[in-house]
Design a protein around this motif. Structure first.
Motif, short mmCIF file in Angstrom:
data_model
loop_
_atom_site.label_atom_id
_atom_site.label_comp_id
_atom_site.label_asym_id
_atom_site.label_seq_id
_atom_site.Cartn_x
_atom_site.Cartn_y
_atom_site.Cartn_z
N PHE A 155 0.86 -1.19 0.00
CA PHE A 155 0.00 0.00 0.00
C PHE A 155 0.89 1.23 0.00
O PHE A 155 2.12 1.13 0.04
N ALA A 156 0.27 2.40 -0.05
CA ALA A 156 1.02 3.66 0.04
C ALA A 156 0.40 4.54 1.11
O ALA A 156 -0.81 4.47 1.36
N LEU A 157 1.23 5.35 1.71
CA LEU A 157 0.77 6.35 2.67
C LEU A 157 1.11 7.72 2.10
O LEU A 157 2.29 8.06 1.92
N ALA A 158 0.07 8.51 1.78
CA ALA A 158 0.26 9.87 1.26
C ALA A 158 0.16 10.85 2.42
O ALA A 158 -0.83 10.84 3.15
N MET A 159 1.17 11.70 2.58
CA MET A 159 1.23 12.64 3.70
C MET A 159 1.53 14.05 3.20
O MET A 159 2.48 14.22 2.42
N ILE A 160 0.77 15.02 3.63
CA ILE A 160 1.07 16.41 3.31
C ILE A 160 2.33 16.82 4.05
O ILE A 160 2.39 16.71 5.28
N ILE A 161 3.35 17.26 3.32
CA ILE A 161 4.60 17.67 3.97
C ILE A 161 4.81 19.18 3.89
O ILE A 161 5.64 19.73 4.60
N GLU A 162 4.06 19.84 3.00
CA GLU A 162 4.16 21.30 2.91
C GLU A 162 2.88 21.85 2.29
O GLU A 162 2.36 21.31 1.32
N SER A 163 2.38 22.92 2.89
CA SER A 163 1.16 23.56 2.38
C SER A 163 1.35 25.07 2.46
O SER A 163 1.65 25.61 3.53
N LYS A 164 1.20 25.73 1.31
CA LYS A 164 1.37 27.19 1.26
C LYS A 164 0.09 27.82 0.74
O LYS A 164 -0.51 27.33 -0.23
N GLY A 165 -0.29 28.90 1.35
CA GLY A 165 -1.47 29.61 0.89
C GLY A 165 -2.74 28.86 1.22
O GLY A 165 -2.82 28.07 2.16
N SER A 166 -3.75 29.08 0.40
CA SER A 166 -5.06 28.49 0.62
C SER A 166 -5.12 27.08 0.02
O SER A 166 -4.97 26.91 -1.18
N THR A 167 -5.29 26.09 0.88
CA THR A 167 -5.43 24.69 0.46
C THR A 167 -6.55 24.04 1.27
O THR A 167 -6.88 24.52 2.37
N PRO A 168 -7.15 22.96 0.78
CA PRO A 168 -8.23 22.31 1.54
C PRO A 168 -7.79 21.89 2.93
O PRO A 168 -8.58 21.95 3.87
N ARG A 169 -6.55 21.41 3.05
CA ARG A 169 -6.02 21.01 4.36
C ARG A 169 -4.54 21.32 4.40
O ARG A 169 -3.84 21.27 3.40
N HIS A 170 -4.06 21.64 5.61
CA HIS A 170 -2.63 21.90 5.79
C HIS A 170 -1.90 20.67 6.33
O HIS A 170 -0.68 20.59 6.23
N VAL A 171 -2.62 19.78 6.95
CA VAL A 171 -2.06 18.51 7.40
C VAL A 171 -3.04 17.41 7.01
O VAL A 171 -4.26 17.64 6.93
N GLY A 172 -2.52 16.24 6.77
CA GLY A 172 -3.40 15.13 6.42
C GLY A 172 -2.61 13.91 5.98
O GLY A 172 -1.49 14.03 5.45
N LYS A 173 -3.17 12.75 6.23
CA LYS A 173 -2.58 11.48 5.82
C LYS A 173 -3.65 10.61 5.20
O LYS A 173 -4.82 10.68 5.60
N MET A 174 -3.25 9.79 4.26
CA MET A 174 -4.22 8.95 3.56
C MET A 174 -3.55 7.65 3.12
O MET A 174 -2.50 7.67 2.47
N ILE A 175 -4.15 6.52 3.48
CA ILE A 175 -3.70 5.22 2.99
C ILE A 175 -4.34 4.99 1.62
O ILE A 175 -5.53 5.20 1.43
N VAL A 176 -3.53 4.57 0.67
CA VAL A 176 -4.02 4.26 -0.67
C VAL A 176 -3.66 2.80 -0.99
O VAL A 176 -2.51 2.40 -0.85
N TYR A 177 -4.66 2.04 -1.40
CA TYR A 177 -4.44 0.64 -1.74
C TYR A 177 -4.22 0.49 -3.24
O TYR A 177 -4.43 1.41 -4.01
N ARG A 178 -3.83 -0.72 -3.63
CA ARG A 178 -3.50 -0.95 -5.04
C ARG A 178 -4.66 -0.69 -5.97
O ARG A 178 -4.47 -0.33 -7.13
N ASP A 179 -5.88 -0.90 -5.49
CA ASP A 179 -7.05 -0.69 -6.35
C ASP A 179 -7.56 0.74 -6.33
O ASP A 179 -8.57 1.06 -6.95
N GLY A 180 -6.85 1.63 -5.62
CA GLY A 180 -7.23 3.04 -5.57
C GLY A 180 -8.18 3.38 -4.43
O GLY A 180 -8.51 4.56 -4.25
N SER A 181 -8.61 2.40 -3.66
CA SER A 181 -9.45 2.69 -2.49
C SER A 181 -8.58 3.34 -1.41
O SER A 181 -7.35 3.17 -1.40
#
Length: 264
Positions: free
Chosen positions: A17-43
């Motif tokens: 699987f993959a773990l996507a993590m926000i490492i930098e956020s500048k200006g206006s973004t939906p979130r400034h911190v966040g983590k998300m597990i992504v599986y092979r099928d995109g779920s």
């Protein structure tokens, strides 16, 4: 369950699987911190903000899983900016996509001295392994304390069937005198790798026997025998290193190709 607890659980379960993590956020973004597990099928589990940016991050995560390499991606959330995506937030987002690849799951068919040497290397590499044998006195927890399972049956083919072989399985055949049975059984499953410790003459004899029993030449061409890297190995420990070295080399060079299954 917290997201990072789930990551630890998936890693223990040897999942990819993959773990996507926000490492930098500048200006206006939906979130400034966040983590998300992504599986092979995109779920997914968790979020890095949703919307179009998250959609792209999921796509990039799936690609990263497919090639087995972590990476950093960056998005300008401004549809008017050069290289920007169709969003109006206006900020920029950098995300680290960390890929967790499954480790080879060794199936040691045979519980002799070479299997013990292989098991010690597996322990040091944190490779899960199970033991398959037809001898109760050899396949024991005392001799293989970290084995995930011990599959023992007087009919070693039955023991192999119980091992639940799959696309993560790396079958190493080191039996006393049941190589042909184990090899034929292993070829019934979509395993990643199968190798057999045998002399050239013994290999030819086994291959001829299996061809007479319906195994195809195409199937047998996928069997690694002689097994291991050419390092001049002589001792049991050296042979074990050459075998594990070959498996490491295959997993690093490319994604292993599933062994073609028997059709009958």
């Amino acid at each position: 369950m917290l997201l990072m607890e789930k990551v630890a659980l998936l890693n223990r379960q040897n999942e990819t699987f993959a773990l996507a993590m926000i490492i930098e956020s500048k200006g206006s973004t939906p979130r400034h911190v966040g983590k998300m597990i992504v599986y092979r099928d995109g779920s997914i589990e968790g979020t890095v903000g949703g919307g179009l940016a998250e959609h792209y991050i999921i796509q990039e995560s799936v690609k990263a899983i497919q090639v087995g390499k972590s990476k950093i991606v960056e998005y300008k959330l401004n549809k008017h900016a050069k290289d920007g995506i169709q969003m109006n937030c206006g900020g920029t987002l950098r995300v680290f996509i960390e890929v967790y690849t499954s480790r080879p799951e060794l199936v040691l068919a045979g519980a002799g001295h070479l299997a013990q040497a292989l098991s010690r290397l597996a322990d040091s590499l944190e490779y899960p392994y199970c033991i398959v044998d037809d001898r109760i006195g050899y396949a024991t927890k005392e001799r293989f304390p970290n084995a995930t399972d011990l599959f023992i049956n007087e009919d070693i083919g039955v023991a192999m069937l119980a091992a639940n072989l799959n696309e993560k399985s790396y079958v190493i055949i080191v039996t006393k005198d049941r190589d042909d049975i184990v090899l034929k059984t292993a070829l019934q499953f979509p395993i990643a790798y199968v190798g057999m410790v045998a002399s050239k003459r013994k290999t030819i004899t086994i291959f001829e026997k299996l061809k007479n029993e319906g195994v195809t030449e195409d199937q047998l061409e996928q069997v690694h025998s002689p097994i291991g890297l050419e390092i001049g190995a002589e001792t049991t420990g050296e042979i074990a290193i050459s075998i594990i070295g070959e498996i490491i080399k295959l997993t690093k060079e490319t994604k292993p190709t599933k062994v073609k299954q028997l059709t009958s």
